[in-house]
Write a protein that holds these residues in place. Structure first.
Motif, PDB file in Angstrom:
ATOM      1  N   PRO A 117      -1.438   7.920   3.623  1.00 10.50           N
ATOM      2  CA  PRO A 117      -1.434   6.712   4.462  1.00 10.50           C
ATOM      3  C   PRO A 117      -2.802   6.298   4.990  1.00 10.50           C
ATOM      4  N   ASP A 118      -3.739   7.244   5.121  1.00 14.34           N
ATOM      5  CA  ASP A 118      -5.051   6.857   5.627  1.00 14.34           C
ATOM      6  C   ASP A 118      -5.924   6.221   4.548  1.00 14.34           C
ATOM      7  N   LEU A 119      -5.471   6.219   3.282  1.00 14.55           N
ATOM      8  CA  LEU A 119      -6.282   5.684   2.194  1.00 14.55           C
ATOM      9  C   LEU A 119      -5.996   4.216   1.903  1.00 14.55           C
ATOM     10  N   ALA A 120      -4.779   3.766   2.154  1.00 13.80           N
ATOM     11  CA  ALA A 120      -4.425   2.385   1.829  1.00 13.80           C
ATOM     12  C   ALA A 120      -3.099   2.048   2.496  1.00 13.80           C
ATOM     13  N   ARG A 121      -2.925   0.753   2.796  1.00 19.38           N
ATOM     14  CA  ARG A 121      -1.684   0.273   3.413  1.00 19.38           C
ATOM     15  C   ARG A 121      -0.656   0.011   2.311  1.00 19.38           C
ATOM     16  N   LEU A 122       0.171   1.013   2.051  1.00 18.50           N
ATOM     17  CA  LEU A 122       1.197   0.962   1.015  1.00 18.50           C
ATOM     18  C   LEU A 122       2.504   1.491   1.599  1.00 18.50           C
ATOM     19  N   ARG A 123       3.557   1.382   0.812  1.00 18.89           N
ATOM     20  CA  ARG A 123       4.864   1.872   1.247  1.00 18.89           C
ATOM     21  C   ARG A 123       5.078   3.285   0.710  1.00 18.89           C
ATOM     22  N   GLY A 124       5.369   4.208   1.617  1.00 12.72           N
ATOM     23  CA  GLY A 124       5.668   5.578   1.226  1.00 12.72           C
ATOM     24  C   GLY A 124       7.051   5.977   1.681  1.00 12.72           C
ATOM     25  N   THR A 125       7.426   7.211   1.400  1.00 17.27           N
ATOM     26  CA  THR A 125       8.768   7.659   1.745  1.00 17.27           C
ATOM     27  C   THR A 125       9.026   7.627   3.249  1.00 17.27           C
ATOM     28  N   GLU A 126       7.978   7.797   4.032  1.00 17.03           N
ATOM     29  CA  GLU A 126       8.134   7.769   5.487  1.00 17.03           C
ATOM     30  C   GLU A 126       7.284   6.686   6.122  1.00 17.03           C
ATOM     31  N   VAL A 127       6.791   5.754   5.312  1.00 22.48           N
ATOM     32  CA  VAL A 127       5.916   4.702   5.808  1.00 22.48           C
ATOM     33  C   VAL A 127       6.452   3.351   5.360  1.00 22.48           C
ATOM     34  N   GLU A 128       6.695   2.458   6.293  1.00 16.71           N
ATOM     35  CA  GLU A 128       7.137   1.102   5.990  1.00 16.71           C
ATOM     36  C   GLU A 128       6.262   0.122   6.768  1.00 16.71           C
ATOM     37  N   HIS A 129       5.891  -0.972   6.140  1.00 20.66           N
ATOM     38  CA  HIS A 129       5.149  -2.036   6.817  1.00 20.66           C
ATOM     39  C   HIS A 129       5.902  -3.346   6.603  1.00 20.66           C
ATOM     40  N   THR A 130       5.803  -4.221   7.552  1.00 19.56           N
ATOM     41  CA  THR A 130       6.476  -5.513   7.430  1.00 19.56           C
ATOM     42  C   THR A 130       5.506  -6.655   7.183  1.00 19.56           C
ATOM     43  N   ARG A 131       4.220  -6.375   7.196  1.00 18.95           N
ATOM     44  CA  ARG A 131       3.218  -7.426   6.993  1.00 18.95           C
ATOM     45  C   ARG A 131       1.879  -6.776   6.682  1.00 18.95           C
ATOM     46  N   CYS A 132       0.905  -7.618   6.325  1.00 17.08           N
ATOM     47  CA  CYS A 132      -0.453  -7.115   6.108  1.00 17.08           C
ATOM     48  C   CYS A 132      -1.059  -6.654   7.431  1.00 17.08           C
ATOM     49  N   HIS A 138      -8.936   1.022   6.423  1.00 17.05           N
ATOM     50  CA  HIS A 138      -8.792   2.278   5.676  1.00 17.05           C
ATOM     51  C   HIS A 138     -10.113   2.627   4.981  1.00 17.05           C
ATOM     52  N   PRO A 139     -11.154   2.940   5.750  1.00 17.66           N
ATOM     53  CA  PRO A 139     -12.460   3.220   5.133  1.00 17.66           C
ATOM     54  C   PRO A 139     -12.441   4.409   4.186  1.00 17.66           C
ATOM     55  N   ALA A 140     -11.502   5.356   4.373  1.00 18.17           N
ATOM     56  CA  ALA A 140     -11.432   6.502   3.461  1.00 18.17           C
ATOM     57  C   ALA A 140     -11.007   6.085   2.056  1.00 18.17           C
ATOM     58  N   GLY A 141     -10.446   4.871   1.919  1.00 17.44           N
ATOM     59  CA  GLY A 141     -10.000   4.392   0.613  1.00 17.44           C
ATOM     60  C   GLY A 141     -11.004   3.496  -0.090  1.00 17.44           C
ATOM     61  N   ALA A 142     -12.238   3.461   0.387  1.00 15.20           N
ATOM     62  CA  ALA A 142     -13.265   2.598  -0.208  1.00 15.20           C
ATOM     63  C   ALA A 142     -13.681   3.096  -1.589  1.00 15.20           C
ATOM     64  N   THR A 143     -14.182   2.176  -2.408  1.00 12.44           N
ATOM     65  CA  THR A 143     -14.806   2.566  -3.673  1.00 12.44           C
ATOM     66  C   THR A 143     -16.179   3.173  -3.375  1.00 12.44           C
TER      67      THR A 143
END
Length: 206
Positions: A117-132, A138-143
């Protein structure tokens, strides 16, 4: 290998002699393999917006509660115009994959480690988002070049057309499972689609 100065922030105008509100980061071009079929392609040097466009970039911060939210709910023609207004254009699907995965063909923009979850705003088994969410959260997910939010938060329009008057979109959104945010994953929607999960990231020649 990427150029050693790829972390340098490029100061460029918007094409009309004005300072661009975007932070452009250079991504060195080259040849590599693309897509699940690993076809050989060449990409030129590019300047890439560090994040998807936000309402702050458009000087329309009063239109949203958070000016750092990505600009979404724009169709393909609007996305083209927004990119052009800021001196850029939409990337091709191949360019987008190169920007996200690099010559190394990283699985994800950050590398080959599985999504957290700290790498990108995505949907996981225990993570739900309703909007951007706000870009850059998420700086840990940078190129390696410092580009943010290429995976998750909002899909990004490309200039690559598909059959049926559609265009390729890349990167996944806040509502996507991690698979959709892999660097080689392709999706497509109709050109008139306006979604709360599709945004715009301009590029321009370096």
């Amino acid at each position: 290998m990427h150029s050693t100065d790829t972390t340098r922030t490029a100061n460029v105008d918007d094409g009309a002699g004005r300072a661009s509100p975007l932070r452009w980061l250079p991504v060195a071009g080259g040849s590599g393999r693309f897509g699940d079929a690993a076809r050989e392609r060449t990409v030129t040097d590019l300047l890439v917006a560090a994040t998807p466009l936000t309402y702050r970039h458009l000087n329309r911060a009063d239109e949203t509660a958070d000016p750092d939210l990505p600009v979404v709910e724009v169709d393909h023609a609007q996305a083209v115009r927004l990119a052009a207004d800021l001196g850029g254009r939409l990337p091709t699907s191949t360019e987008w994959e190169w920007i996200a995965g690099g010559r190394q063909r990283r699985t994800w923009p950050w590398g080959d480690d599985a999504w957290r979850p700290d790498l990108a705003r995505l949907r996981g088994t225990e993570v739900e988002h309703t909007r951007c969410g706000p870009v850059g959260a998420h700086p840990a997910g940078a190129t390696p070049e410092g580009l943010l939010d290429l995976a998750g938060n909002c899909w990004e329009w490309t200039s690559t057309p598909t059959m049926g008057h559609g265009y390729v979109i890349r990167g996944g959104s806040y509502a996507s499972p991690p698979l959709y945010a892999r660097c080689t994953f392709l999706n497509a929607v109709h050109a008139e689609c306006r979604s709360a999960g599709i945004g715009v990231r301009p590029v321009r020649p370096a």
